[in-house]
Design an enzyme around this catalytic site. Structure first.
Site, PDB file in Angstrom:
ATOM      1  N   ASP A 186      11.521   9.489  13.476  1.00 51.02           N
ATOM      2  CA  ASP A 186      10.697  10.289  12.563  1.00 51.02           C
ATOM      3  C   ASP A 186       9.351  10.589  13.221  1.00 51.02           C
ATOM      4  O   ASP A 186       8.629   9.685  13.632  1.00 51.02           O
ATOM      5  CB  ASP A 186      10.523   9.482  11.275  1.00 51.02           C
ATOM      6  CG  ASP A 186       9.646  10.168  10.237  1.00 51.02           C
ATOM      7  OD1 ASP A 186       9.233  11.314  10.447  1.00 51.02           O
ATOM      8  OD2 ASP A 186       9.393   9.529   9.202  1.00 51.02           O
ATOM      9  N   HIS A 234       5.673   8.223   5.935  1.00 53.51           N
ATOM     10  CA  HIS A 234       6.124   8.278   7.325  1.00 53.51           C
ATOM     11  C   HIS A 234       5.277   7.385   8.235  1.00 53.51           C
ATOM     12  O   HIS A 234       4.079   7.203   8.007  1.00 53.51           O
ATOM     13  CB  HIS A 234       6.068   9.720   7.833  1.00 53.51           C
ATOM     14  CG  HIS A 234       6.861  10.672   7.000  1.00 53.51           C
ATOM     15  ND1 HIS A 234       8.191  10.939   7.223  1.00 53.51           N
ATOM     16  CD2 HIS A 234       6.504  11.396   5.904  1.00 53.51           C
ATOM     17  CE1 HIS A 234       8.627  11.806   6.309  1.00 53.51           C
ATOM     18  NE2 HIS A 234       7.624  12.098   5.508  1.00 53.51           N
TER      19      HIS A 234
END
EC number: 3.1.-.-
Length: 561
Positions: A206, A379
């Protein structure tokens, strides 16, 4: 570092001992995530999400990944693995299943429940579903999958470790390393380390926060801010967040209980998703706090809270309609408080600020990330990514999920930890893993697939350009009837405009010029209707540009009789 080139040719046939990885969406955007893994003649798909349109996509409802490169091989797809339940990872699933409805779906309990509701909404029968949890191992054809718990802004998120005879891949999905998560479920770094010891040939990570230094703050840091908003508000509170953000909704529910307020959900997706989360035990709903949102009108403003969709300024969302003053039962009053408990997805800035301005005009106090800490990212930031690279020690890294700058920043982090081979790919880039080395071998067509109502893929970039012209410059139609034998005008021109002028009479001054232009063509013996239409277009186009500095779309019609 390997940068994928846009002028790459079509990849050659996959070697028997190779694993092919092709991102079909999500590289270069924050959305429409989808990756195809191909080995031994079979395909495994990971995620199938949507991207929400920007102002440059007028009339578009959703943007899908482009799976046209594997469309004629959908019968070889073993399964679709869904890492978590956010729209940018599951939203396109119904559209894929329209093309092959029996693709097995693999995901956690909450993720598959959210997908199931989507399939019912699209009137699709539920396909075979494999519910998995962290630690589970399941095999589909030549792919063995092991699932690892990761922490994200939605419960039940999973990373997936893919074992094949050609090599191994660890795909993180969306994740962060919150050490004090609201649900107590942390990213399983012990399993990351164990898989690193086994050997990770390719690490897909990610990238969204790769440019952000340090560590992403904990969700618990938001709780005092939400509590302060409740303490300081003496009228109605409206909280807008993602319809799948169970953790944020839980925090708002707890604040409502503490401040003796009733809560109503507003927005179809919010009502649906929170109902699913409650039924499955992911949302702890205190007794006597939830009421039908329409019933809040009978409760004093200082005793009510609405939790709404629309935190990204979506035009048809509940919050946008509230800001415009045309919601069917929620109407803002001076002194109300609106809390935007979300981050700004890149590309949505104008839409969000437009909503904030609309809310402010009604006299609401708007609390958002720009003036308070009301949201933390889901994130991993740079420090967390470095931590993972040092634990996993992958041979190759291919950053995923993010704009190009995010991918590049993520690759640079990997290199700092000693990873020798990083591949910065884009949508459609074909990467082969052979003998432990990942390399770019070609590119397939991979573009935006637009959904406009019930139409999928019929809208082109040219259509969008026409729509932008219509929206920004206006539309003018001109109808003229001419004598087929003489070429002289016998009726008209009739001029009608939209998005350009309130009164069509403003075009009276240009009508004689159009007649003169057609008379000149008649005198020259030019009977061709196409040339007459072009003369009409040029004449009114010059006049509009000179008088109004506009370049509208002009549709001339010349009828001969």
């Amino acid at each position: 570092m390997t940068n994928a080139q846009t002028n790459l040719g079509t990849p050659k046939k996959l070697k028997k001992n190779a694993l092919r990885v092709t991102p079909l969406g999500g590289l270069g955007d924050v959305g429409r995530n989808m990756t195809a893994f191909e080995h031994d003649g079979r395909i495994l798909l990971v995620d199938c999400g949507v991207l929400f349109p920007e102002d440059s996509h007028p009339g578009v409802d959703l943007i899908l990944p482009d799976w046209s490169s594997i469309r004629d091989r959908l019968d070889t797809v073993e399964a679709l693995v869904l890492t978590h339940g956010h729209e940018d990872h599951i939203g396109a699933t119904p559209y894929l299943l329209r093309e092959r409805e029996d693709i097995p779906l693999v995901g956690s309990q909450l993720t598959l429940a959210l997908v199931a509701s989507k399939l019912r909404e699209h009137r699709l029968r539920e396909t075979v579903q494999h519910t998995v949890a962290e630690g589970d191992v399941i095999k589909f054809g030549p792919f063995e999958l092991e699932f690892v718990a990761v922490n994200h802004s939605i419960p039940d998120a999973l990373a997936v470790f893919i074992r094949t005879s050609a090599g191994t891949v660890l795909h993180t999905g969306d994740f962060k390393m919150d050490q004090l998560p609201l649900d107590g479920r942390i990213t399983d770094l012990r399993s990351f380390a164990r898989l690193g010891e086994e050997g990770v040939d390719l690490f897909l990570t990610d990238s969204t926060n790769a440019e952000t230094p340090g560590f992403t703050p904990s969700e618990k840091q938001i709780t005092p801010v939400i509590d302060q908003v409740f303490r300081e508000s003496d009228q109605r509170i409206i909280v807008a967040c993602f319809a799948s953000h169970v953790h944020r909704v839980q925090q708002v529910l707890e604040a409502a209980v503490a401040h003796k307020r009733k809560v109503g959900f507003v927005g179809r997706s919010m009502v649906r998703n929170m109902g699913i989360a409650r039924d499955l035990g992911y949302l702890d709903l205190p007794e006597n706090v939830l009421v039908d949102a329409k019933e809040l009108a009978n409760i004093a403003p200082e005793k009510q809270v609405l939790i709404s969709t629309g935190s990204q300024g979506e035009p048809m969302s509940a919050l946008s309609r509230i800001a415009q003053g045309n919601h069917n039962f929620v109407h803002l009053e001076e002194g109300d408080t609106v809390l935007l408990a979300s981050s700004l997805i890149p590309g949505n800035e104008n839409a969000v600020y437009r909503v904030i301005n609309g809310l402010s005009r009604w006299g609401a106090k708007v609390v958002h990330k720009g003036n308070a800490m009301v949201h933390v990212s889901g994130h991993a930031s740079a420090g967390e990514l470095l931590y993972c690279y040092n634990i996993v020690k992958p041979k190759n890294v291919m950053p995923v999920h993010g704009e190009y700058r995010h991918l590049k920043a993520n690759a640079a982090l990997a290199e700092q930890t000693g990873v020798e081979n990083t591949v910065i790919a884009e949508d459609g880039t074909v990467v082969d893993l052979v003998d432990g080395v990942a390399s770019v071998v070609g590119k397939v067509d991979c573009s935006y697939v637009f959904v406009d109502g019930s139409s999928v893929g019929d809208i082109t970039e040219s259509d969008l350009k026409d729509r932008q012209i219509l929206g920004e410059e206006g539309f003018i139609s001109v109808i003229v009837v001419v004598d087929s034998s003489t070429g002289r005008v016998i009726s008209g021109p009739d001029i009608h405009a939209r998005g350009f002028a309130e009164d069509d009479s403003v075009f009276e001054n240009v009508k004689p010029d159009i007649v003169k232009a057609l008379d000149r063509l008649a005198a020259e013996g030019v009977p061709d209707s196409y040339q007459m239409q072009q003369a009409v277009r040029r004449t009114i186009g010059r006049w509009v540009n000179t008088q109004h500095r506009r370049r509208p779309m002009i549709i001339p019609t010349v009828v001969t009789t």
